[in-house]
Design a protein around this motif. Structure first.
Motif, PDB file in Angstrom:
ATOM      1  N   SER A  13     -12.522   0.027  -1.986  1.00  0.00           N
ATOM      2  CA  SER A  13     -12.239  -1.334  -2.441  1.00  0.00           C
ATOM      3  C   SER A  13     -11.580  -2.158  -1.337  1.00  0.00           C
ATOM      4  CB  SER A  13     -11.329  -1.310  -3.674  1.00  0.00           C
ATOM      5  OG  SER A  13     -12.008  -0.762  -4.768  1.00  0.00           O
ATOM      6  N   VAL A  14     -10.642  -1.573  -0.624  1.00  0.00           N
ATOM      7  CA  VAL A  14      -9.967  -2.272   0.474  1.00  0.00           C
ATOM      8  C   VAL A  14     -10.963  -2.579   1.591  1.00  0.00           C
ATOM      9  CG1 VAL A  14      -8.212  -2.031   2.282  1.00  0.00           C
ATOM     10  CG2 VAL A  14      -7.678  -1.364  -0.058  1.00  0.00           C
ATOM     11  N   ASP A  15     -11.823  -1.604   1.922  1.00  0.00           N
ATOM     12  CA  ASP A  15     -12.846  -1.812   2.951  1.00  0.00           C
ATOM     13  C   ASP A  15     -13.798  -2.946   2.585  1.00  0.00           C
ATOM     14  OD1 ASP A  15     -11.806   0.193   4.533  1.00  0.00           O
ATOM     15  OD2 ASP A  15     -13.293   1.707   3.921  1.00  0.00           O
ATOM     16  N   GLU A  16     -14.046  -3.130   1.280  1.00  0.00           N
ATOM     17  CA  GLU A  16     -14.929  -4.201   0.815  1.00  0.00           C
ATOM     18  C   GLU A  16     -14.206  -5.534   0.690  1.00  0.00           C
ATOM     19  OE1 GLU A  16     -16.486  -2.634  -2.834  1.00  0.00           O
ATOM     20  OE2 GLU A  16     -17.746  -1.148  -1.810  1.00  0.00           O
ATOM     21  N   GLY A  17     -12.914  -5.558   1.037  1.00  0.00           N
ATOM     22  CA  GLY A  17     -12.153  -6.804   1.027  1.00  0.00           C
ATOM     23  C   GLY A  17     -11.526  -7.158  -0.305  1.00  0.00           C
ATOM     24  N   HIS A  18     -11.525  -6.223  -1.247  1.00  0.00           N
ATOM     25  CA  HIS A  18     -10.929  -6.488  -2.559  1.00  0.00           C
ATOM     26  C   HIS A  18      -9.416  -6.233  -2.522  1.00  0.00           C
ATOM     27  CE1 HIS A  18     -14.893  -6.746  -4.379  1.00  0.00           C
ATOM     28  NE2 HIS A  18     -15.212  -5.596  -3.785  1.00  0.00           N
ATOM     29  N   CYS A  19      -8.702  -6.963  -3.344  1.00  0.00           N
ATOM     30  CA  CYS A  19      -7.267  -6.692  -3.514  1.00  0.00           C
ATOM     31  C   CYS A  19      -7.117  -5.513  -4.468  1.00  0.00           C
ATOM     32  CB  CYS A  19      -6.556  -7.905  -4.098  1.00  0.00           C
ATOM     33  SG  CYS A  19      -6.516  -9.309  -2.987  1.00  0.00           S
ATOM     34  N   VAL A  20      -6.121  -4.707  -4.228  1.00  0.00           N
ATOM     35  CA  VAL A  20      -5.905  -3.525  -5.058  1.00  0.00           C
ATOM     36  C   VAL A  20      -4.453  -3.508  -5.515  1.00  0.00           C
ATOM     37  CG1 VAL A  20      -5.920  -1.008  -5.133  1.00  0.00           C
ATOM     38  CG2 VAL A  20      -7.664  -2.220  -3.811  1.00  0.00           C
ATOM     39  N   ASP A  21      -4.260  -3.447  -6.812  1.00  0.00           N
ATOM     40  CA  ASP A  21      -2.931  -3.270  -7.403  1.00  0.00           C
ATOM     41  C   ASP A  21      -2.906  -1.917  -8.078  1.00  0.00           C
ATOM     42  OD1 ASP A  21      -1.994  -5.838  -6.711  1.00  0.00           O
ATOM     43  OD2 ASP A  21      -2.990  -6.695  -8.464  1.00  0.00           O
ATOM     44  N   ILE A  22      -1.800  -1.216  -7.939  1.00  0.00           N
ATOM     45  CA  ILE A  22      -1.680   0.127  -8.505  1.00  0.00           C
ATOM     46  C   ILE A  22      -0.400   0.209  -9.317  1.00  0.00           C
ATOM     47  CG2 ILE A  22      -1.494   2.582  -7.970  1.00  0.00           C
ATOM     48  CD1 ILE A  22      -2.925   1.914  -5.309  1.00  0.00           C
ATOM     49  N   VAL A  23      -0.498   0.791 -10.503  1.00  0.00           N
ATOM     50  CA  VAL A  23       0.669   1.030 -11.351  1.00  0.00           C
ATOM     51  C   VAL A  23       0.736   2.529 -11.613  1.00  0.00           C
ATOM     52  CG1 VAL A  23       1.727   0.614 -13.599  1.00  0.00           C
ATOM     53  CG2 VAL A  23       0.461  -1.225 -12.449  1.00  0.00           C
TER      54      VAL A  23
END
Length: 90
Positions: free
Chosen positions: A56-66
Motif C-alpha cells: 500500500s505504501v509503495d502504491e502511494g496510499h496512506c496507511v493508518d494502523i490501530v
C-alpha cells in the motif's frame, strides 16, 4: 513447568481439533485467521500484514494502523451468553 494434568492437555487438544474442524466445515472462520490454525501462526499473520502495508505504501496510499491488545478479552466475555450463541450456531 506446567501444572496442567496430561488428561487436561489431551482433552484440550481433542476439543481444539473438533472446534477448528467444525468452523472450517461450516465456513464460519475466515481464511485470513491465524494463530491457532495449522501452518499459520502469529508470525505468518504479521508477515502477511507487513506485506500488505508495504504494498500500500509503495502504491502511494496512506496507511493508518490501530493495535488492540485482546490478551484478556476472553476473561471478560460473559460465558453463559457465549454458550448460548454457540448453541444457536449448532
Amino acid at each position: 513447568m506446567s501444572l496442567t494434568s496430561q488428561i487436561c492437555k489431551v482433552f484440550e487438544a481433542v476439543v481444539h481439533d473438533e472446534i477448528v474442524q467444525f468452523l472450517d466445515d461450516h465456513e464460519l472462520i475466515k481464511d485470513s485467521q491465524h494463530g491457532f490454525r495449522k501452518g499459520r501462526s502469529c508470525l505468518t499473520n504479521l508477515l502477511l500484514f507487513l506485506d500488505q502495508v508495504l504494498k500500500s505504501v509503495d502504491e502511494g496510499h496512506c496507511v493508518d494502523i490501530v493495535f488492540l491488545d485482546l490478551a484478556k478479552a476472553f476473561d471478560k466475555v460473559p460465558h453463559l451468553r457465549l454458550l448460548e450463541k454457540l448453541k444457536k450456531h449448532g
